[in-house]
Motif scaffolding. Sequence first.
Motif, PDB file in Angstrom:
ATOM      1  N   PHE A 122      -0.156   9.211   8.828  1.00  0.00           N
ATOM      2  CA  PHE A 122      -0.513  10.058   7.688  1.00  0.00           C
ATOM      3  C   PHE A 122       0.380  11.292   7.641  1.00  0.00           C
ATOM      4  O   PHE A 122       0.931  11.646   6.607  1.00  0.00           O
ATOM      5  CB  PHE A 122      -1.979  10.490   7.796  1.00  0.00           C
ATOM      6  N   LEU A 153      -3.617   4.338   3.490  1.00  0.00           N
ATOM      7  CA  LEU A 153      -2.166   4.144   3.470  1.00  0.00           C
ATOM      8  C   LEU A 153      -1.858   2.856   2.712  1.00  0.00           C
ATOM      9  O   LEU A 153      -2.660   1.931   2.698  1.00  0.00           O
ATOM     10  CB  LEU A 153      -1.611   4.041   4.895  1.00  0.00           C
ATOM     11  N   VAL A 159       2.858  -0.008   6.023  1.00  0.00           N
ATOM     12  CA  VAL A 159       2.824   1.002   7.080  1.00  0.00           C
ATOM     13  C   VAL A 159       2.319   0.338   8.354  1.00  0.00           C
ATOM     14  O   VAL A 159       1.325  -0.396   8.335  1.00  0.00           O
ATOM     15  CB  VAL A 159       1.914   2.185   6.685  1.00  0.00           C
ATOM     16  N   ARG A 166       3.227   7.066  -0.180  1.00  0.00           N
ATOM     17  CA  ARG A 166       2.560   5.986   0.544  1.00  0.00           C
ATOM     18  C   ARG A 166       1.199   6.400   1.104  1.00  0.00           C
ATOM     19  O   ARG A 166       0.541   5.600   1.759  1.00  0.00           O
ATOM     20  CB  ARG A 166       3.476   5.511   1.688  1.00  0.00           C
ATOM     21  N   VAL A 167       0.804   7.660   0.845  1.00  0.00           N
ATOM     22  CA  VAL A 167      -0.520   8.125   1.228  1.00  0.00           C
ATOM     23  C   VAL A 167      -1.404   8.079  -0.014  1.00  0.00           C
ATOM     24  O   VAL A 167      -1.124   8.742  -1.012  1.00  0.00           O
ATOM     25  CB  VAL A 167      -0.470   9.554   1.798  1.00  0.00           C
TER      26      VAL A 167
END
Length: 749
Positions: free
Chosen positions: A177, A406, A410, A693-694
């Motif tokens: 994260f 996520l 990942v 991507r969070v």
Amino acid sequence: MPARRRVLLLGVRRLALFVSRHPWAVLLVWALLVALSLPFAARAPSALSANPGTLTNAESARVSDLLRDKFGETDTNTALLVTRSTPGLDTAPGQATYQRFVSGLRDVKGVTRVLPAQRGGLGSRDAAGTLALTVAQIPLQEDGKEAVARIRAYVRRVASPALDIRVTGGQAIADDFTELAEADTKRSEFVALPLIALLLLLVFGALVATGLPLVIGMLSISVAMAGLYFLTTVMEVSTFAQSVVTMLGLGAGIDYALLMVNRFREELARRGNAAEAAARTVETAGRSVLFSGSTVAIAMAGLLLPPLSFVRSIGIGGVLAVVLTVLASLTALPALLTLLGDRVNAPRLLRSTWAQSAGASAAWTAFARRVTARPLAVVVLSTAFLLLLAVPASRMKTGYAGAWGLVPGVESRDALQDVRDMGAGGLLSQYEVLLDLEGKRYTPDQSARFQAVVNDLRALPGVRAVLSPFLTPADLQAAGGGTSDGLAALSLLTQRSFSRDRTFLRVTVVPDDTLRADLAPAFEKRVRAVLEGSGSRFLVGGAPVGGREFSEAITDTLPTVMLAVFGGTFVLLLLAFRSLLIPLKSIVMNALTVGAAAGVVTWAVQEGHFAGLLGLPASAGVLDSSLPLLLFAVMFGLSMDYEIFLLSRVQEEHLAGASNDEAVVRAVGHTARIITSAAVIMFIVFTAFMFGRVVATKSVGLGLAVAVVLDATLVRLVLVPAFLKLAGRWNWWLPAWLDKRLPYLKLEH
């Protein structure tokens, strides 16, 4: 001018005169400040945390304290390693490769214990074992971040085509994260800045004027990030604080600079003297910037109320970014304008600068007349549309999404999905149950009662295993071992089940799967029902309980935050516009905007509509618990920019003698172009965060992008003018007794 008014405005005038007379000194101070800030600003991202935080007096925190103090458990931070072996573990070469990996893993600094997967046990994907996924559970020392970093470094060294290894677990997820939040912010800046520069060039038509708003944004962001770094030395600071600083630094900074540069060019054309034009710009547009920034700061300060350092750090970062943005806009920007003078319009690249025309827009004026011609219908239809968009927000579910916050691709998220596929997802959703014997020592004759509780918990739907002295083969496998090491596992679990003074009994409940935040409360309720029937005092902790408590703590403070922000905003607008109706109207309409944006985010992110198109996973099922607060604070504050831009012009026209209706029409004609230009810039900034991507950051970006579009179009240029037309003279009503007691402010731009 009344004495009170002179006192209140004296500070702005003195600042305007000082900056315009000493521009080099002002810029030197900013240059030194930025030079000192940059080294610390560069360190800030790595010092931020994705840990949602803990509540000191919460039940889960008490369980953690008891496990440490009474059971001597200091290594509850768990990492899971997923291995894919070719050939499989049931072959001699495959087993030898895997055992070498496990042996080296035990030597990694920070690893206290390794529970290797057994051949043919947990993780076997097929009967032949030619393709096997294995799990190693690794309790870590307290400094889990450094330990996971060393584990990942070890994995990179030993990984080979025959042994693919991926790391997941609570600490690994949090580290991802933090890393991705930093990378997403940088990517957002990289995407947004060229587009913003192009738009500013279309707005100003001149290269120098185009660069000034970007400079102001970068100044405020650099110093604010250094402030975040120093904040990390005294408290835990959220990774979201970095995103908020960037959003406000770029969005609000460019908005304010847009207003200031526009006013300077007008004043320069009127006066011909750069210093006088800069001073007048600070006195007029600068006052609006100061007031707008104050409303944003009040909204962000609302985040200081929840009793969580994680959330408070976002509020502090937001306030810091706004204060620095306003300060840079009122000092560094006019100093630059003073030195540039006419060169602010050079080199002239475009002749069409529609958004910066000093005159009213004929098209927007005509549009305003059409809107105000049928005000009741416009108000009803616009309000109904916003309420319709807000409906999904009533179904909003919040919580800590963990790895599902996520996007796919990942490592920690994909590895956890493999763990789930193997039926071991519950390893990261364990419930720690402590039975309190109320100071009495456990004796063997209590064994039957203890075992009955364990059996009742094991019989619950959704329970994979219950770790206690009363083991079953399923319990052993859930603990990470096979039946071949049953005696060792029995000894270990017996030790962990009794406190040192034998006044607490411990049971660990392992669910079938990783529990989503929206599903965990139902599972917890079933566990508590069994414990309540046992007749013993008990405490329940673990990651799912801590996540629920965290989410509830934020949700419970939302009404208080909203009331505080509403109250502070009402007072500021009351002082500015000397009206009771204007502040109420502004609060209600801003709340409608935020509600509509929250509804869209719930519909898209939580419920998965167009998730693929937006790059969102469809498996989260919840929104990050801090999202409603964050969305409310940022959007409520920023939407006041447009409110003040418009209402200050309405008030100016009304005080100049225009009727209420004509003042509204003229104000829209004069401000619509700058409001739409500023909104497009904000939209670009917020949309850029949707490419990350969070999921939480993407959600905030989506919500703010939707909110700014609605606010700058439907609300500010349709709903507000129609309402002002309906209200008529009541817009400016203020009881005489209150009018005499309020200080007098004047906003101009």
